[in-house]
Design a protein around this motif. Structure first.
Motif, PDB file in Angstrom:
ATOM      1  N   TRP A 143       0.796  -0.799  -0.214  1.00  0.00           N
ATOM      2  CA  TRP A 143      -0.303   0.035  -0.458  1.00  0.00           C
ATOM      3  C   TRP A 143       1.195   1.560   0.358  1.00  0.00           C
ATOM      4  O   TRP A 143       0.539   2.079  -0.324  1.00  0.00           O
ATOM      5  CB  TRP A 143      -0.858  -0.068   1.463  1.00  0.00           C
TER       6      TRP A 143
ATOM      7  N   SER B 212      -3.279   5.511  -3.229  1.00  0.00           N
ATOM      8  CA  SER B 212      -2.789   4.408  -2.219  1.00  0.00           C
ATOM      9  C   SER B 212      -1.531   5.590  -2.096  1.00  0.00           C
ATOM     10  O   SER B 212      -1.322   6.154  -1.141  1.00  0.00           O
ATOM     11  CB  SER B 212      -2.374   3.985  -1.386  1.00  0.00           C
ATOM     12  N   CYS B 213      -0.416   5.474  -2.313  1.00  0.00           N
ATOM     13  CA  CYS B 213       0.869   6.208  -2.553  1.00  0.00           C
ATOM     14  C   CYS B 213       0.575   7.508  -2.300  1.00  0.00           C
ATOM     15  O   CYS B 213       1.742   8.419  -1.460  1.00  0.00           O
ATOM     16  CB  CYS B 213       1.764   5.278  -3.110  1.00  0.00           C
TER      17      CYS B 213
ATOM     18  N   LYS C 273      -2.130   9.760  -1.701  1.00  0.00           N
ATOM     19  CA  LYS C 273      -2.640  10.159  -0.463  1.00  0.00           C
ATOM     20  C   LYS C 273      -1.590   9.685   0.855  1.00  0.00           C
ATOM     21  O   LYS C 273      -1.555  11.131   1.614  1.00  0.00           O
ATOM     22  CB  LYS C 273      -3.438   9.131  -0.295  1.00  0.00           C
TER      23      LYS C 273
ATOM     24  N   ASP D  59     -12.054   5.512  -0.321  1.00  0.00           N
ATOM     25  CA  ASP D  59     -12.011   3.760   1.361  1.00  0.00           C
ATOM     26  C   ASP D  59     -10.638   3.442   0.475  1.00  0.00           C
ATOM     27  O   ASP D  59     -10.803   2.293   1.417  1.00  0.00           O
ATOM     28  CB  ASP D  59     -12.449   3.033   2.214  1.00  0.00           C
ATOM     29  N   ILE D  60     -10.073   3.354  -0.128  1.00  0.00           N
ATOM     30  CA  ILE D  60      -8.895   2.734  -0.987  1.00  0.00           C
ATOM     31  C   ILE D  60      -7.791   2.286   0.106  1.00  0.00           C
ATOM     32  O   ILE D  60      -7.232   1.541   0.138  1.00  0.00           O
ATOM     33  CB  ILE D  60      -8.319   3.271  -2.670  1.00  0.00           C
ATOM     34  N   LEU D  61      -6.945   3.246   1.294  1.00  0.00           N
ATOM     35  CA  LEU D  61      -6.050   2.744   1.975  1.00  0.00           C
ATOM     36  C   LEU D  61      -6.746   1.786   2.841  1.00  0.00           C
ATOM     37  O   LEU D  61      -5.579   0.858   3.182  1.00  0.00           O
ATOM     38  CB  LEU D  61      -5.452   3.742   2.546  1.00  0.00           C
TER      39      LEU D  61
ATOM     40  N   MET E  89      -6.929  -1.262   0.383  1.00  0.00           N
ATOM     41  CA  MET E  89      -5.867  -2.413   0.432  1.00  0.00           C
ATOM     42  C   MET E  89      -4.740  -2.919   1.584  1.00  0.00           C
ATOM     43  O   MET E  89      -4.650  -4.289   1.354  1.00  0.00           O
ATOM     44  CB  MET E  89      -4.838  -0.979  -0.140  1.00  0.00           C
ATOM     45  N   TYR E  90      -5.469  -2.035   2.806  1.00  0.00           N
ATOM     46  CA  TYR E  90      -4.484  -2.886   3.541  1.00  0.00           C
ATOM     47  C   TYR E  90      -5.452  -4.304   4.294  1.00  0.00           C
ATOM     48  O   TYR E  90      -4.393  -4.687   4.873  1.00  0.00           O
ATOM     49  CB  TYR E  90      -4.331  -1.607   4.891  1.00  0.00           C
TER      50      TYR E  90
ATOM     51  N   ASP F  62     -10.950   7.302   4.843  1.00  0.00           N
ATOM     52  CA  ASP F  62      -9.044   6.683   4.816  1.00  0.00           C
ATOM     53  C   ASP F  62      -9.030   8.341   5.686  1.00  0.00           C
ATOM     54  O   ASP F  62      -7.541   7.141   5.765  1.00  0.00           O
ATOM     55  CB  ASP F  62      -9.306   6.687   2.883  1.00  0.00           C
TER      56      ASP F  62
END
Length: 793
Positions: free
Chosen positions: A134, A140-141, A143, A246-248, A251-252, A359
C-alpha cells in the motif's frame, strides 16, 4: 554494477512512512528479516556445499559370488593382505560419482528437501511485498505521501507550539457557559488570554505562555503566519479529497488477509512435509551400462541442518501468522473508517474539531499506534476556531493602527468612520484607534468584537453588512451604553445579533434583509419594545403588514422607513397608533391607494410613497389635516393626473411627482405658494401654466424628460430659482428673460432643439460652466466674453 546510492530511496522511504507502521507491522518486518536470513543461509549452503553424496549398493548374492571367485584366484599370501583392507572398491572415477550424485539428487531426493531454502526466500519476499504494497500502489501511495508531508509540517509548525495556547487557554469556569460565549472568549484580546493562560493547563503539550508586552513571544511573525495559513488550506483540500474514498483501508485489509492466507498455506504444507527431510536416501537409476551399478545409497548432507531450520522457520511463521490474525481482529473489530477527536477536544479545549471518516480516519488511527501526539497536533489544523485565531494574528500584522487611521473618513452624520470590506476578520488593532466614532464592516465572515472595544469611548455608530458576528459579553455591556446607531444587513434572519435588543440607548436602527412575509409569525422583531430610546427605524424586507413590535415603540418612534421588495402590504391600520411620527416612507409596497391610516398622523412632516402602484391620488384632500406636512413624495408611480385638492396643502415645501404619467399640470398646483422644491421630471407634460410665477419661493424646478414645447415667461419671475432642469424636451427657444434668474447655479438644457443660446445668460452671474448642461456646439453660440466668464472660477 548497481551503485549503492540507488538503494537510498528505499531506506529514506521507510523513514518517511514509519508513522504509518504500527507495532505489529514493525514486528512482522523484523520477523521477515529473520525468515529472509534463513532463506539466504539455506540458499548459500545449497550453492557452496555438495548437495548429496551417493555410493553404489551391492546385492548380497552378487557380492558373495564375486568374493568366492576372487578367493580362488588369489594366493593365500595375497588373501591375508586383502583381509587387512578396509571398505569396498567400486572401480568408479570422480566423473562417475558426480554424475550419480546429480542423477540421484534430481530423482530420488524429495522436492521439499531440495527447494526448502528457495521456498523460504520466496514466501518471505511475498510477505515483505504484502506488508509494503500500500506504500507503493499509485492510488494509495500519493495520498500517503501527501498526508505524511502535511502531517510533518503541522507537527513542526510554530503555530502548534507558540499560538495554540491563545485558542485553548480559557478559564475553566468559563467552559461551562454556552458555546457562543466560549468561542467569543477564545477570540478575545491577548491581554484577556494572558490571565486565562495563567490559570489553566488545558494543553499540556504547550510549554510556553503568551506574554502580552512581547509581541515576538505572543504572536507568529509574518512568514510563520503565512506558512500556517497555507497549511490550513492544504488540510482542508486534503481532507475533502481523502474522505471521498476508502482505498487505503481496502488495500491494507487485502494485504493483511493475503498474509493470513499465506501463513495458513505455509503452516499446512510445511507441517506435512518437514518429515521428508531424510538424511539417507535410496536411489535406483539405470546406469549399469555406464557405472556397473543400478542401486545407490545416498547421504543428503544438509538434511539435518535443513530440518532444524524448517522447524525454526515454522515457529517464526507461526508468530508472524498470529500477529497477522491480531491485525485482522483490529481491522474488523474496530470502526477504523471513523475517527473522533473527542479526547483532543477535552484536552485542548478546542470544541469545534470535526470528526473525520474513510481514509482520513484510517490514517489517523494508524498514526495513533505510532504516537497519539501527532493526531493531537494535526487536529489543530482542522479547527475553525484555531484557523480564525491564526487569521486574527495575521490580520493584526497587516492592519496596524496607523494604517487604520489612514482610512478614517467623515460620514454624512459628521462622524469619523472606518470602513472595512471583505476582510478575514476584525483586527484587534482597531481598539487602539480611540478617536473612531463609526465602524462599518461589510462582508466579513468572522467578526469577533472583543472586550477591548470598550477603549473606543467615542464609538456611537456600528454598521454590519452581511457579517457573521460574535461578541464578548463585556463588549455587549459597552455597546449597550454607548451605541446610538446600528445598521444590520443580513441574508437570513438567524444572522440578526440577539444583543441588539439590549441596546437601551440606541436611537437609530436600520435592518436590511429577508424576513418572514407573515409578520405575525416573525419572532425576530418581538423584542423591539425594549429599545426605549429608539427614534428612527428602517426596515428593508418583505412585510405584508406592519409588525406589532413596531407599534410597541410608537410612543417614542419619530421616523419609520419601510422598504418592501414588492410584497403587497394589505394591513396598515397600525399606523394610526404612531402619532409621533414625523417622517414615514412606504417604498415598493405595491400600494394602489394612499393608506387612510396616514391621515391620522398629525405630526407627520415628510411622506414618501415611492415605487408603489398609485394611479389616482384623490385621497390627497385628506392631507389638509396634516398641518405639519412639508414634503410629499409620490414619485415612481403610475399617477396620470394631479387633483385640484392639491391646493389645500398650503404647508408643502417640497413636492415630488417625477416618473409618473402626468400629462396636464393643473393651475391649482401652484397655489401651494410655499413650494421650494418641485420635481415633475419624466412625465408626459406638454404645457406649463403661467400660474407658476406665483411660486416666489421656488428654488428647484425640474421638468426634464417631458414633451414641453414652450416655457411661460412667468417662470422667470421665480427669482429665487437656483436649479432649473429643462433637458430632453421639445424646446426650441430660450427666453432672454432668463437673465432674471440671478441666483441660478444649475441649468440643464441638453436634449432640446435649441439653435442658439441668448446672450442674456451672462446676467446669471452665479451660473458657471460646470453648472450649465448643454451641447458643446450650442455653448459656442454664446459670445466669447460670456463663455470666458463662465469658464472662469
Amino acid at each position: 554494477m548497481i551503485p549503492v546510492t540507488e538503494f537510498r530511496q528505499f531506506s529514506e522511504q521507510q523513514q518517511q512512512f514509519r508513522v504509518l507502521k504500527p507495532w505489529w507491522d514493525v514486528f512482522t518486518d523484523y520477523l521477515s528479516v529473520v525468515m529472509l536470513m534463513i532463506g539466504v543461509f539455506g540458499c548459500t549452503l545449497q550453492v557452496m556445499q555438495d548437495k548429496i553424496i551417493c555410493l553404489p549398493q551391492r546385492t548380497p548374492k552378487v557380492n558373495q559370488t564375486i568374493f568366492s571367485n576372487n578367493a580362488e584366484l588369489i594366493s593365500p599370501h595375497v588373501q591375508s593382505d586383502v583381509q587387512e583392507q578396509v571398505g569396498l572398491k567400486t572401480n568408479l572415477d570422480i566423473q562417475q560419482y558426480s554424475f550419480i550424485n546429480q542423477m540421484c539428487y534430481e530423482k530420488a531426493l524429495h522436492w521439499y528437501a531440495k527447494y526448502f531454502p528457495y521456498l523460504v526466500l520466496i514466501h518471505t519476499l511475498i510477505f515483505m511485498m504484502c506488508s509494503n504494497f500500500w506504500f507503493k500502489f499509485p492510488g494509495s501511495c500519493s495520498k500517503i505521501e501527501h498526508f505524511i508531508s502535511i502531517l510533518g509540517k503541522c507537527f513542526d509548525s510554530p503555530w502548534t507550539t507558540r499560538a495554540l495556547s491563545e485558542v485553548s487557554g480559557e478559564n475553566p469556569e468559563e467552559k461551562e457557559k454556552t458555546s457562543s460565549v466560549s468561542e467569543a472568549i477564545l477570540n478575545e484580546s491577548v491581554e484577556g488570554n494572558l490571565e486565562n493562560l495563567e490559570r489553566t493547563q488545558s494543553l499540556k503539550s504547550i510549554p510556553e505562555k503568551i506574554i502580552v508586552d512581547k509581541p515576538t513571544a505572543s504572536v507568529l511573525d509574518k512568514k510563520e503566519g503565512e506558512q500556517a495559513k497555507a497549511l490550513f488550506e492544504k488540510v482542508k483540500k486534503f481532507r475533502l479529497h481523502v474522505e471521498e474514498g476508502d482505498i487505503l483501508y481496502i488495500m491494507y485489509v487485502r494485504q493483511t488477509v493475503l498474509k493470513v492466507i499465506k501463513f495458513l498455506l505455509i503452516i499446512a504444507y510445511n507441517s506435512a512435509l518437514v518429515s521428508r527431510m531424510e538424511i539417507t536416501v535410496q536411489c535406483n537409476v539405470e546406469t549399469k551400462d555406464m557405472t556397473g551399478y543400478d542401486y545407490f545409497s545416498c547421504n543428503h548432507t544438509m538434511a539435518h541442518l535443513f530440518s532444524k531450520l524448517s522447524y525454526f522457520y515454522l515457529c517464526i511463521v507461526a508468530v508472524y501468522g498470529f500477529t497477522c490474525l491480531y491485525t485482522s481482529y483490529w481491522l474488523f473489530y474496530r470502526s477504523l473508517k471513523e475517527y473522533s477527536f473527542e479526547y483532543v477536544r477535552q484536552e485542548t479545549g478546542i470544541d469545534d474539531i470535526p470528526d473525520v471518516k474513510n481514509d482520513f480516519a484510517f490514517m489517523l488511527h494508524m498514526i495513533d499506534q505510532y504516537d497519539p501526539l501527532y493526531s493531537k497536533r494535526f487536529a489543530v489544523f482542522l479547527s475553525e476556531v484555531s484557523e480564525n485565531k491564526l487569521k486574527q494574528l495575521n490580520l493584526n500584522h497587516e492592519w496596524t493602527p496607523d494604517k487604520l487611521r489612514q482610512r478614517l473618513l467623515t460620514n454624512h452624520n459628521d462622524r469619523l468612520e472606518l470602513q472595512l470590506f471583505m476582510l478575514p476578520g476584525l483586527p484587534d488593532t482597531i481598539c487602539e484607534v480611540t478617536e473612531l466614532q463609526s465602524l462599518k464592516l461589510e462582508i466579513i465572515n468572522n467578526v469577533t468584537i472583543p472586550a477591548a472595544i470598550a477603549q473606543l469611548e467615542d464609538l456611537q455608530e456600528l454598521s454590519l453588512y452581511q457579517c457573521c458576528l460574535k461578541i464578548h459579553p463585556t463588549a455587549i455591556s459597552f455597546l449597550k451604553e454607548n451605541l446610538k446607531v446600528l445598521r444590520v444587513k443580513f441574508d437570513d434572519s438567524r444572522e440578526l445579533p440577539n444583543w441588539l435588543y439590549q441596546l437601551r440607548n440606541l436611537e437609530e436602527l436600520y435592518l436590511i434583509g429577508s424576513l418572514s412575509p407573515d409578520a405575525s409569525k416573525n419572532v425576530v422583531l418581538e423584542s423591539l419594545r425594549e429599545l426605549k430610546n429608539l427614534k428612527t427605524l428602517s426596515l428593508k424586507s418583505n412585510f405584508t403588514k406592519i409588525p406589532q413590535s413596531i407599534v410597541d415603540v410608537s410612543s417614542h418612534l419619530q421616523k419609520l422607513y419601510i422598504y418592501n421588495d414588492g410584497t403587497k402590504m394589505v394591513m396598515l391600520n397600525n399606523l394610526k397608533k404612531m402619532v409621533h411620527l414625523t417622517e414615514l416612507e412606504l417604498v415598493h409596497c405595491d400600494l394602489e391607494r394612499i393608506p387612510h391610516a396616514i391621515f391620522s398622523l398629525s405630526n407627520l412632516q415628510e411622506l414618501d410613497l415611492k415605487e408603489n402602484n398609485l394611479h389616482s391620488i384623490e385621497e390627497i384632500v385628506s392631507f389638509q389635516h396634516l398641518r405639519k406636512l412639508t414634503c410629499l413624495k409620490l414619485w415612481h408611480n403610475s399617477i396620470t393626473y394631479i387633483p385640484e385638492h392639491i391646493k389645500k396643502l398650503g404647508s408643502l415645501e417640497r413636492l415630488y411627482f417625477s416618473n409618473n404619467k402626468i400629462e396636464i399640470l393643473p393651475s391649482h398646483l401652484f397655489l401651494c405658494n410655499k413650494l421650494r422644491y418641485l420635481d415633475l421630471s419624466n412625465n408626459d407634460i406638454r404645457f406649463i401654466p403661467p400660474e407658476i410665477g406665483v411660486l416666489q419661493s421656488l428654488q428647484y424646478f425640474s421638468v426634464a424628460c417631458n414633451k414641453i414645447e414652450n416655457l411661460p415667461d412667468e417662470l422667470f419671475f421665480c427669482k429665487k430659482l437656483k436649479t432649473l432642469k429643462l433637458g430632453k424636451n421639445m424646446l426650441s427657444l430660450l427666453s432672454p428673460k432668463i437673465s432674471y434668474l440671478a441666483q441660478l447655479t444649475h441649468l440643464e438644457l441638453k436634449g432640446n432643439h435649441f439653435e442658439l443660446l441668448p446672450p442674456e445668460l451672462g446676467f446669471c452671474r452665479a451660473l458657471k460652466l460646470g453648472g450649465l448642461v448643454v451641447e458643446d456646439t450650442l455653448f459656442e453660440t454664446l459670445p466669447s466674453d460670456i463663455r470666458d466668464k463662465m469658464k472662469a472660477e
